[in-house]
Design an enzyme around this catalytic site. Structure first.
Site, PDB file in Angstrom:
ATOM      1  N   ASP A 195       0.666  -1.103   0.007  1.00 19.30           N
ATOM      2  CA  ASP A 195       0.038   0.053  -0.182  1.00 19.30           C
ATOM      3  C   ASP A 195       0.743   1.224   0.031  1.00 19.30           C
ATOM      4  O   ASP A 195       2.008   1.334   0.237  1.00 19.30           O
ATOM      5  CB  ASP A 195      -0.797   0.032   1.170  1.00 19.30           C
ATOM      6  CG  ASP A 195      -2.126  -0.937   1.061  1.00 19.30           C
ATOM      7  OD1 ASP A 195      -2.093  -1.597   0.172  1.00 19.30           O
ATOM      8  OD2 ASP A 195      -2.883  -0.723   1.895  1.00 19.30           O
ATOM      9  N   HIS A 237       3.859  -2.746   2.990  1.00 24.85           N
ATOM     10  CA  HIS A 237       4.133  -1.442   2.456  1.00 24.85           C
ATOM     11  C   HIS A 237       5.652  -1.441   1.821  1.00 24.85           C
ATOM     12  O   HIS A 237       6.388  -2.103   2.486  1.00 24.85           O
ATOM     13  CB  HIS A 237       4.205  -0.376   3.621  1.00 24.85           C
ATOM     14  CG  HIS A 237       2.566  -0.359   4.282  1.00 24.85           C
ATOM     15  ND1 HIS A 237       2.380  -1.199   5.481  1.00 24.85           N
ATOM     16  CD2 HIS A 237       1.627   0.464   3.996  1.00 24.85           C
ATOM     17  CE1 HIS A 237       0.962  -1.119   5.544  1.00 24.85           C
ATOM     18  NE2 HIS A 237       0.543   0.162   4.894  1.00 24.85           N
TER      19      HIS A 237
HETATM   20 ZN    ZN Z   1      -2.702   3.360   3.009  1.00 23.07          ZN
END
Ligand code: ZN
Length: 240
Positions: free
Chosen positions: A46, A190
């Site tokens: 993300d 991430h």
């Molecule tokens: Zn996010």
């Protein structure tokens, strides 16, 4: 040209059109993965493309692993080359808003603008438009779902998190991810967390040794028949 010859040519043209395109881009020996038959796992990254996305893409390529990137429009704009490469190397691109506001606290106009601007940025960078939405923080409600429906996108949350953004430690991220990995799981990670990218070769090797095929979100949700606006997995307290 006689009518007979021109109709033969027409048939030939149809045959050429109907012949399956050779899959030169991918290994021609490789069958598509069927996640109802084999162990699949979708790693999702993300807020990117993050600054370590290039290293991550190198690792994914080396181990023949696919991932899904829920991109933030503002970074698509500043790092378009990574986005182009993600699409070219068979990864899935999802929409994660333009500047990451909590959609449940945003106006309808803001939400639509955030989604549309990101669609446009991804299209400009990679030539494809995301088909999946992950609302920032995984926060959604009936109103956000209706807007997702208008954009024709299901909302993809996650079955478990790697907690990488708070752990910031290679071994701890690996331990957490292995603890929550399960067939057809969707793991939140991430690519702006350096330790996630640093630990990825070892993590991928371990997952593959456990029999996991690392695939895209669309591969693992194939059997779910999700409609635009649906949220998956269903948030706690929601009814289908
Ligand atoms: Zn996010």
């Amino acid at each position: 040209m006689s009518r007979q010859i021109s109709s033969l040519l027409a048939i030939a043209a149809v045959c050429v059109t109907l012949a399956p395109a050779p899959a030169f881009a991918q290994d021609p020996k490789k069958e598509p993965v069927d996640c109802s038959q084999v162990k699949c796992l979708a790693l999702t990254f993300d807020d990117g493309p993050g600054q370590y996305a290039g290293t991550l893409l190198d690792t994914l390529k080396k181990y023949d692993a696919k991932a899904t990137f829920f991109l933030e429009g503002q970074y698509v704009k500043s790092r378009p080359k990574f986005v182009k490469r993600m699409a070219a190397e068979g990864h899935e691109l999802g929409n994660h808003s333009y500047k990451h506001p909590d959609f449940t606290k945003s106006s309808e106009a803001t939400i639509k603008d955030e989604i549309q601007k990101t669609q446009d940025a991804v299209k400009a960078a990679a030539g494809v438009e995301p088909k999946l939405l992950r609302p920032p923080y995984g926060m959604t409600d009936v109103r956000v779902s209706e807007i997702a429906e208008q954009f024709g996108m299901p909302q993809i949350l996650w079955t478990a998190g790697s907690k990488d953004w708070s752990l910031k430690n290679v071994d701890a991220i690996q331990k957490q991810t292995l603890a929550v990995a399960k067939p057809n799981g969707i793991i939140l990670m991430h690519d702006w967390v350096k330790q996630t990218v640093d630990g990825m070769p070892a993590l991928i090797k371990t997952l593959q040794n456990k029999g996991y095929h690392l695939v895209t979100v669309s591969d693992v949700i194939k059997g779910e028949s999700l409609e635009p606006g649906d949220a998956f997995p269903l948030p706690e307290g929601w009814e289908q």
